[in-house]
Design a protein around this motif. Structure first.
Motif, mmCIF file in Angstrom:
data_model
loop_
_atom_site.group_PDB
_atom_site.id
_atom_site.type_symbol
_atom_site.label_atom_id
_atom_site.label_comp_id
_atom_site.label_asym_id
_atom_site.label_seq_id
_atom_site.Cartn_x
_atom_site.Cartn_y
_atom_site.Cartn_z
ATOM 1 N N ARG A 1 -42.909 41.215 -30.490
ATOM 2 C CA ARG A 1 -41.752 40.986 -31.352
ATOM 3 C C ARG A 1 -41.643 39.508 -31.746
ATOM 4 N N CYS B 1 -35.953 49.633 -28.143
ATOM 5 C CA CYS B 1 -35.238 49.012 -29.247
ATOM 6 C C CYS B 1 -34.626 47.667 -28.858
ATOM 7 N N TYR C 1 -35.456 39.446 -35.702
ATOM 8 C CA TYR C 1 -36.777 40.051 -35.550
ATOM 9 C C TYR C 1 -37.014 41.077 -36.656
ATOM 10 N N PRO D 1 -31.697 44.593 -30.826
ATOM 11 C CA PRO D 1 -30.691 44.512 -31.891
ATOM 12 C C PRO D 1 -31.312 44.235 -33.263
ATOM 13 N N ASN D 2 -30.667 44.755 -34.294
ATOM 14 C CA ASN D 2 -31.155 44.575 -35.665
ATOM 15 C C ASN D 2 -30.781 43.224 -36.270
ATOM 16 N N ASP D 3 -29.891 42.491 -35.618
ATOM 17 C CA ASP D 3 -29.397 41.252 -36.211
ATOM 18 C C ASP D 3 -29.796 40.010 -35.407
ATOM 19 N N THR E 1 -37.702 46.021 -34.946
ATOM 20 C CA THR E 1 -36.701 46.137 -33.878
ATOM 21 C C THR E 1 -36.850 47.383 -33.029
#
Length: 225
Positions: free
Chosen positions: A165, A205, A212, A207-209, A215
């Motif tokens: 990531r 998973c 990266y 976090p989307n914010d 995710t």
């Protein structure tokens, strides 16, 4: 009946240095090491230099960096020390010049060891070539983030989930200034992956914010330790 209480081991403080070498007209390269095949954690994996924070790191941090948070200060010392020990490269920067870039901490008891790892980013001005120590590291080299990912995708090595990531995130930056700006714009937070069921399967998973571009990854393909 409820789920049994499972004791999760306390995390081990650790630090890693993302050392960038800029190339005029080309993508920047990063210092990468391959961990020894006999190591307990992430054997044979490509990683950034780093390791656990040792008691002498804490002692030195208290003497040299009393103005910083004690754990942060010790982690900076450890990141520089581990880089020198694993690759022979001495980063001629004060520890306060390191830029906090990421912090990862597994939240599940299934991992063999839980490391609370602080990643710092720094720029190397010279062209020194690394030398693996032959114990913790079997190889040490410079490569772009995209090159390391391509090596792994074709089966020439592998990276643990956090490193993949991070490499995907770093692959977007054409300069150190871009990487530093990205680190400084994001809030300081701990990334703790979790398992989520998607499309009939388990995915790991984050976090989307958090900065990266990728995710989530199927558990079946994620190399966790």
């Amino acid at each position: 009946m409820g789920q049994p209480n499972i004791a999760i081991s306390p995390p081990i403080d650790a630090a890693s240095l993302i050392l960038m070498r800029e190339n005029r007209g080309a993508w920047p390269e990063y210092l990468i090491v391959q961990r020894g095949a006999d190591l307990v954690f992430a054997a044979g994996a490509y990683v950034f230099p780093g390791g656990r924070v040792d008691p002498p790191d804490r002692d030195e941090a208290g003497a040299r960096l009393p103005q910083l948070d004690p754990i942060d200060a010790a982690a900076r010392i450890a990141a520089l020390r581990e880089t020198m020990e694993e690759t022979g490269i001495v980063v001629a920067q004060d520890p306060t010049a390191l830029i906090p870039f990421a912090r990862w901490l597994p939240m599940h008891e299934t991992v063999k060891r839980r490391f609370d790892t602080r990643f710092y980013i720094a720029r190397l001005e010279d062209r020194n070539e690394p030398v693996a120590d032959g114990i913790e590291t079997s190889r040490a080299f410079w490569a772009t983030a995209a090159e390391v990912l391509q090596r792994c995708d074709r089966g020439d090595g592998r990276v643990i989930y956090p490193t993949r990531r991070l490499l995907e995130r770093l692959a977007r930056f054409a300069s150190f200034d871009e990487a530093r700006a990205d680190a400084e714009r994001l809030p300081d937070r701990i990334i703790s992956p979790w398992i989520e069921q998607r499309d009939g399967g388990d995915w790991l998973c984050i976090p989307n914010d958090a900065g990266y571009p990728v995710t989530a990854e199927p558990i079946a393909s994620a190399f966790r330790y």
